[in-house]
Write an enzyme that holds these catalytic residues in place. Sequence first.
Site, PDB file in Angstrom:
ATOM      1  N   LYS A 175      12.077  -6.644  -6.510  1.00 46.86           N
ATOM      2  CA  LYS A 175      11.967  -5.348  -5.816  1.00 46.86           C
ATOM      3  C   LYS A 175      10.838  -4.582  -6.469  1.00 46.86           C
ATOM      4  CE  LYS A 175      14.241  -0.831  -5.775  1.00 46.86           C
ATOM      5  NZ  LYS A 175      15.444  -0.018  -5.900  1.00 46.86           N
ATOM      6  N   GLU A 220      18.491  12.790  -8.158  1.00 47.92           N
ATOM      7  CA  GLU A 220      18.884  11.673  -9.032  1.00 47.92           C
ATOM      8  C   GLU A 220      18.967  12.085 -10.506  1.00 47.92           C
ATOM      9  OE1 GLU A 220      17.023   7.986  -8.112  1.00 47.92           O
ATOM     10  OE2 GLU A 220      18.225   6.939  -9.604  1.00 47.92           O
TER      11      GLU A 220
HETATM   12  C1  LIG Z   1      11.144   6.625  -5.260  1.00 47.21           C
HETATM   13  C2  LIG Z   1      11.815   7.589  -4.627  1.00 47.21           C
HETATM   14  O1  LIG Z   1      13.164   7.507  -4.367  1.00 47.21           O
HETATM   15  C3  LIG Z   1      13.980   6.566  -5.046  1.00 47.21           C
HETATM   16  C4  LIG Z   1      15.313   7.222  -5.171  1.00 47.21           C
HETATM   17  C5  LIG Z   1      16.226   7.148  -4.143  1.00 47.21           C
HETATM   18  C6  LIG Z   1      16.038   6.253  -3.073  1.00 47.21           C
HETATM   19  C7  LIG Z   1      15.000   5.382  -3.086  1.00 47.21           C
HETATM   20  C8  LIG Z   1      14.809   4.410  -1.964  1.00 47.21           C
HETATM   21  O2  LIG Z   1      15.693   4.316  -1.101  1.00 47.21           O
HETATM   22  O3  LIG Z   1      13.771   3.773  -1.903  1.00 47.21           O
HETATM   23  C9  LIG Z   1      14.055   5.282  -4.239  1.00 47.21           C
HETATM   24  O4  LIG Z   1      14.514   4.232  -5.049  1.00 47.21           O
HETATM   25  C10 LIG Z   1      11.156   8.809  -4.160  1.00 47.21           C
HETATM   26  O5  LIG Z   1      11.845   9.693  -3.655  1.00 47.21           O
HETATM   27  O6  LIG Z   1       9.932   8.939  -4.339  1.00 47.21           O
END
Ligand SMILES: C=C(O[C@H]1C=CC=C(C(=O)O)[C@@H]1O)C(=O)O
Length: 413
Positions: A175, A220
């Site tokens: 990923k 987060e």
């Molecule tokens: C990398 C980001 O979100 C992360 C946090 C929550 C969900 C995410 C997603 O679904 O891709 C990302 O991992 C951003 O908001 O720039």
Amino acid sequence: MTDTETRVLSVETIEISDLKQIIPLTDPERPLLWMRKGQGLVGIGEAVRLEFEGPTRMQDAAAAWRELVDAATVTNPVELPGTGLVAFGAFAFSASSAEKSVLIVPRIILGKRDGRFWVTKITVAGDDRPLPRLEPRAFGDEYRISLLPGDEDPGAFRADVETAIQRIVRGDVGKVVLARNLVGHLPEGSDIRRVLVDLAMGYPDCWTYSVDGLIGSSPETLVGVSNRTVSARVLAGTMSRGRDADSDAEAATSLVTSVKDNDEHAFAVQSVVAALRPHSPHLTWSELPFALKLPNLWHLATDVAGPLTDRATSLDLIAALHPTAAVAGFPTDAALALIDELEPFDRGRYAGPVGWVDAAGDGEWAIALRCAQISPTGDITAYAGCGIVAESDPMKELTETKMKFRPIVEAFG
Ligand SMILES: C=C(O[C@H]1C=CC=C(C(=O)O)[C@@H]1O)C(=O)O
């Protein structure tokens, strides 16, 4: 103050009977803020500023903080999280970033938590400047600023996602999180607190922060440490909100049942658990993630918590955790190499830890998401990214970045 000589601080916290709005109390052009659900901390002025860079920036900050704390005299009868000696911090995402990582100890901190209110005054031995005044300042003029594509246009971002998918299918990486940026300019003298008020009101369940020009509202929690307990909220996996109640419920259901999003999420949970376990062997978390509702989108979320079995401070733990798979990918080194190859910009402090630490090492740290960095000359750079896995679709990932930009774009606009 940025030199390495240890400062001798004198710190006093007193409880006060009331504190209404905290944002109007901070500096309009360099606000220091950490806030969620109407409570939190604001800082005024700068008593000490410590800067760090390079691969050991967080470990160096943890060591420098211990030294500063050891040399300080703290009077703190209040003993709530966020009282006594506190530094606000923001750290660069990458070890090779040109952006400095900082710990800032304000000259005055005001806080509110669980119906209690306090003021902390911090003086540096030999600094005879009078303390800043402690009164709300009227907001400056309104402004509307458009943020436009920065280093890449949307088509180039989609092409990068396509390349990332090919690399994942080829087995180079499991990923990777790819981001893009938007840029704008803030006129001189603009009151940044206007944007912070919008973010705090629009996203009350997120951490609204402002540290050294980095502002945002993050859902987060990278790590919280309080009473020798560690906690984290892991997010990864995203769906847009539905237009009405039925389609919204459908969106949440399709997120929690999506194989692609659950795969993306599992990488992120594993990376957090692996980093925290050496400090907390009895961590607990739910087997299945839940759907976290934000005003602009749904996220898959897992809360992780456990007792700390060593003396790790919250700064030690951000050093252990960063970068999680929610913002880098998995395996970490391969994901970081792919980010370096594909993203045509320095992330600065985007996706790095932002938060605060106190004298006991307790603290609250978010991942700097849904954010923008404002440079000293007023240049604004906003960032948003997405976790890419084998099943990702470039067009959907681009749309996801647009949803993630919404809090910042609307707060400036
Ligand atoms: C990398 C980001 O979100 C992360 C946090 C929550 C969900 C995410 C997603 O679904 O891709 C990302 O991992 C951003 O908001 O720039």
